[in-house]
Write a protein that holds these residues in place. Structure first.
Motif, short mmCIF file in Angstrom:
data_model
loop_
_atom_site.label_atom_id
_atom_site.label_comp_id
_atom_site.label_asym_id
_atom_site.label_seq_id
_atom_site.Cartn_x
_atom_site.Cartn_y
_atom_site.Cartn_z
N UNK A 66 0.84 -1.20 0.00
CA UNK A 66 0.00 0.00 0.00
C UNK A 66 0.88 1.26 0.00
N UNK A 67 2.00 1.21 0.74
CA UNK A 67 2.93 2.36 0.78
C UNK A 67 3.52 2.58 -0.61
N UNK A 68 3.94 1.50 -1.26
CA UNK A 68 4.51 1.62 -2.60
C UNK A 68 3.49 2.19 -3.58
N UNK A 69 2.26 1.69 -3.50
CA UNK A 69 1.20 2.15 -4.41
C UNK A 69 0.93 3.64 -4.23
N UNK A 70 0.76 4.05 -2.96
CA UNK A 70 0.45 5.45 -2.67
C UNK A 70 1.61 6.38 -3.05
N UNK A 71 2.82 5.88 -2.83
CA UNK A 71 4.01 6.68 -3.16
C UNK A 71 4.06 6.95 -4.68
N UNK A 88 10.62 9.39 -15.27
CA UNK A 88 9.96 8.90 -14.06
C UNK A 88 9.14 7.68 -14.44
N UNK A 89 9.58 6.51 -13.97
CA UNK A 89 8.93 5.24 -14.32
C UNK A 89 8.27 4.68 -13.07
N UNK A 90 6.95 4.49 -13.13
CA UNK A 90 6.21 4.10 -11.93
C UNK A 90 5.96 2.59 -11.87
N UNK A 91 5.83 2.09 -10.63
CA UNK A 91 5.81 0.64 -10.36
C UNK A 91 4.43 0.13 -9.95
N UNK A 92 3.40 1.00 -9.95
CA UNK A 92 2.09 0.55 -9.44
C UNK A 92 1.53 -0.58 -10.31
N UNK A 93 1.07 -1.62 -9.62
CA UNK A 93 0.58 -2.83 -10.29
C UNK A 93 1.54 -3.99 -10.07
N UNK A 94 2.83 -3.66 -9.89
CA UNK A 94 3.86 -4.69 -9.79
C UNK A 94 4.34 -4.94 -8.35
N UNK A 95 3.62 -4.37 -7.38
CA UNK A 95 4.09 -4.40 -5.99
C UNK A 95 4.35 -5.81 -5.44
N UNK A 96 3.56 -6.80 -5.88
CA UNK A 96 3.72 -8.16 -5.34
C UNK A 96 5.10 -8.73 -5.67
N UNK A 116 12.96 1.23 -13.07
CA UNK A 116 11.64 1.29 -12.40
C UNK A 116 11.91 0.88 -10.95
N UNK A 117 12.55 1.79 -10.20
CA UNK A 117 13.25 1.35 -8.99
C UNK A 117 12.73 1.92 -7.68
N UNK A 118 11.68 2.75 -7.71
CA UNK A 118 11.25 3.38 -6.45
C UNK A 118 10.85 2.33 -5.41
N UNK A 119 10.11 1.31 -5.85
CA UNK A 119 9.61 0.28 -4.93
C UNK A 119 10.74 -0.48 -4.27
N UNK A 283 3.56 -10.09 -14.62
CA UNK A 283 2.99 -8.99 -13.86
C UNK A 283 2.38 -7.95 -14.81
N UNK A 284 2.07 -6.77 -14.30
CA UNK A 284 1.41 -5.75 -15.14
C UNK A 284 1.62 -4.38 -14.51
N UNK A 285 1.89 -3.39 -15.36
CA UNK A 285 1.99 -2.02 -14.83
C UNK A 285 0.76 -1.23 -15.25
N UNK A 286 0.22 -0.46 -14.30
CA UNK A 286 -0.99 0.31 -14.59
C UNK A 286 -0.67 1.60 -15.34
N UNK A 287 0.46 2.20 -15.02
CA UNK A 287 0.86 3.43 -15.72
C UNK A 287 1.50 3.08 -17.06
N UNK A 288 1.81 4.10 -17.83
CA UNK A 288 2.55 3.89 -19.07
C UNK A 288 4.00 3.53 -18.74
N UNK A 289 4.82 3.32 -19.78
CA UNK A 289 6.23 2.97 -19.57
C UNK A 289 6.89 3.99 -18.65
N UNK A 290 6.73 5.26 -19.00
CA UNK A 290 7.21 6.34 -18.12
C UNK A 290 6.11 7.39 -18.09
#
Length: 387
Positions: A66-71, A88-96, A116-119, A283-290
């Protein structure tokens, strides 16, 4: 009448307190789950399909995801406000993927990934504050504001790397160091389906197998390399078989327990001296590539919505916990509120923390060197580099 109502109210409130205390005590402390079987290659058996998760583990995984998603959602917002700039490449969707991997390795093990390294920066020990401040380029950022979204590091985490596939040979170098030092540590080396056709990855497979390196190759297959679907990019999409002479696993990357068990299996394989192993996490990313990719020109909004509604890693864990009486809706909501507050505070900090001063621009070029002069933006201006 007033007395009657207040008495009723008091007894109800009392009952509610008793009830919440009782339900809290009545939570199931651990439960067994049947998980999806992993596909295997060059292995006699795969990871367990009957797995146990404790209540504490479930709550921990939930909070981290949840922290990763919200971040990431906050980063999206700050990017649109032009507070975060550049890539800026986002990781939402891939948290598991990140949470499952970390649940089966130690913090003394090593991990390297692409950009794609924030998480991973968070699961490796970085704080939300340090990550958000790095995204906005401030001096309290995890790389002192000089790395930005793609280049964050912390202990035993060798960062986001900007060159596609380049982290893979570096990961083999880290695994070679683990073997050389004989400390029973391993390296997890992550890359995406978009990097999977890179020549340097196959060269690394060869070296890792020859030298029996304690290396877990992980292909995070989120189905699109930038805007190109895997089917259009790869003659074979069985990424887990790409190692040819290296055993492989294909795992449901949307289920934290599947990833956890597969990683545990892979880590045991490496630590027992059998050499490298390859895992493909679907897995799957909800955002675009970047952030510059709206993400809907090469896939439909309906596709994204379908994955969200049927396979979301956070919803999947939440449903499991609720249906097995491992947590209450209120308790999970409480975690959500705490997480939101943490992200909000970090965001506030990241927009008010000062930017690094120009004098610090060239610091840390070398490790443990005497100070040296560095040419500035023209031949007459000089900057100093301190180790």
């Amino acid at each position: 009448q007033g007395f009657f109502f207040s008495s009723v109210f008091e007894s109800c409130a009392g009952a509610a307190v008793v009830m919440s205390a009782r339900t809290y005590a009545n939570f199931t402390n651990e439960a067994t789950f049947e998980i999806k079987k992993s596909d295997i290659f060059k292995l006699d058996e795969g990871p367990a399909t009957q797995v146990v998760m404790t209540r504490d583990e479930g709550l921990q995984y939930y909070r981290t995801m949840q922290t990763m998603r919200r971040m990431e959602l906050k980063a999206d917002q700050l990017y649109k406000q032009k507070i975060i700039r550049g890539f800026c490449h986002l990781y939402d969707g891939q948290e598991a993927c990140a949470v499952g991997i970390e649940a089966s390795i130690n913090l003394s093990d090593h991990l390297i990934t692409a950009y794609r390294a924030h998480g991973y920066t968070y699961t490796r020990g970085g704080t939300v504050k340090e990550i958000m401040a790095e995204l906005t380029g401030r001096r309290s950022g995890i790389a002192k504001g000089k790395g930005g979204s793609m280049h964050m590091y912390c202990k035993n985490f060798y960062g986001g790397n900007g060159i596609v596939g380049a982290q893979v040979p570096l990961g083999a170098g880290v695994a070679l160091a683990c073997k050389y030092q004989g400390n029973n540590e391993l390296c997890v080396c992550l890359y995406g389906d978009g990097a999977a056709n890179q020549g340097q990855i196959f060269e690394t497979y060869n070296m890792a197998a020859l030298w029996k390196l304690p290396l877990i190759f992980i292909c995070e297959n989120n189905r699109y390399g930038m805007g190109t679907s895997v089917e259009r990019a790869a003659a074979s999409t069985d990424y887990f078989k790409r190692g040819e002479f290296i055993p492989g696993l294909r795992v449901d990357g949307m289920d934290v327990l599947c990833v956890r068990e597969a990683t545990k299996f892979a880590a045991d394989h490496c630590r027992s001296g059998k050499g490298p192993i390859l895992m493909e996490l679907q897995t799957y990313r909800y955002h675009g590539h970047s952030m510059s990719d709206p993400g809907v020109s090469y896939r439909t909004r309906e596709e994204i919505q379908e994955v969200r509604s049927k396979s979301d890693p956070i919803s999947l864990l939440k449903d499991r916990m609720l249906s097995n009486n491992m947590a209450s809706v209120e308790e999970l909501k409480e975690i959500d509120v705490e997480v939101r507050k943490e992200i909000e505070d970090a965001s506030q900090f990241a927009t008010t923390d000062p930017e690094p001063p120009l004098e610090e621009l060239c610091n840390h070029i070398f490790h443990n060197n005497p100070p040296l002069e560095v040419r500035g933006t023209n031949p007459w201006s000089k900057l100093k580099s301190v180790s």
